[in-house]
Design a protein around this motif. Structure first.
Motif, PDB file in Angstrom:
ATOM      1  N   GLN A   1      -3.083   0.674   0.205  1.00 43.39           N
ATOM      2  CA  GLN A   1      -2.981   2.122   0.401  1.00 43.39           C
ATOM      3  C   GLN A   1      -2.792   2.840  -0.926  1.00 43.39           C
ATOM      4  N   GLU A   2      -1.936   2.302  -1.762  1.00 39.16           N
ATOM      5  CA  GLU A   2      -1.671   2.937  -3.056  1.00 39.16           C
ATOM      6  C   GLU A   2      -2.910   2.904  -3.950  1.00 39.16           C
TER       7      GLU A   2
ATOM      8  N   ALA B   1       2.638 -10.136   1.505  1.00 36.04           N
ATOM      9  CA  ALA B   1       3.757  -9.237   1.800  1.00 36.04           C
ATOM     10  C   ALA B   1       3.582  -7.983   0.957  1.00 36.04           C
ATOM     11  N   GLY B   2       3.530  -6.855   1.603  1.00 35.84           N
ATOM     12  CA  GLY B   2       3.327  -5.604   0.884  1.00 35.84           C
ATOM     13  C   GLY B   2       1.874  -5.330   0.560  1.00 35.84           C
ATOM     14  N   GLY B   3       0.982  -6.180   1.028  1.00 33.65           N
ATOM     15  CA  GLY B   3      -0.437  -6.011   0.727  1.00 33.65           C
ATOM     16  C   GLY B   3      -1.011  -4.725   1.275  1.00 33.65           C
ATOM     17  N   ARG B   4      -0.568  -4.359   2.467  1.00 30.11           N
ATOM     18  CA  ARG B   4      -1.056  -3.109   3.070  1.00 30.11           C
ATOM     19  C   ARG B   4      -0.663  -1.919   2.209  1.00 30.11           C
ATOM     20  N   GLU B   5       0.590  -1.916   1.788  1.00 34.76           N
ATOM     21  CA  GLU B   5       1.078  -0.822   0.958  1.00 34.76           C
ATOM     22  C   GLU B   5       0.331  -0.780  -0.379  1.00 34.76           C
ATOM     23  N   LEU B   6       0.070  -1.962  -0.939  1.00 37.86           N
ATOM     24  CA  LEU B   6      -0.673  -2.041  -2.191  1.00 37.86           C
ATOM     25  C   LEU B   6      -2.072  -1.470  -2.014  1.00 37.86           C
TER      26      LEU B   6
END
Length: 100
Positions: free
Chosen positions: A58-59, A51-56
């Motif tokens: 990207q960051e 969960a939130g791996g994509r955002e991580l």
């Protein structure tokens, strides 16, 4: 020196426009083209969904790109910062393998 395997096979895959864009964006986020991204998924033999791996991802990608700017300043330890980020990513990866 290892031999390269001939890439003489083609796989066609039907996806929706939304799925195509998602694949392209995920590959781009990791700095890969679509073929490299899909082959990496196959060759790594596992897919971890966080969960939130994509955002991580990207960051982390943006962070690495932003560090390029600081290479012009000799007093900024860019490689040390990259090493620290890499160690953090490795800890995350290890935790994911252990199931958190």
């Amino acid at each position: 020196m290892s031999k390269k395997t001939a890439k003489d096979q083609i796989i066609n895959l039907r996806v929706s426009g939304k799925q195509k864009e998602q694949i392209k964006k995920k590959a781009e986020t990791l700095g890969l083209n679509v073929s490299e991204y899909l082959l990496a998924a196959v060759e790594n033999q596992s897919i971890n969904v966080v969960a939130g791996g994509r955002e991580l991802a990207q960051e982390l990608f943006r962070l690495n790109k932003n560090l390029e700017h600081f290479m012009q300043y000799p007093f900024v330890p860019v490689q040390e910062l990259r090493d620290t980020v890499s160690q953090g990513i490795q800890k995350i990866n290890d935790a994911m393998k252990e199931g958190f």
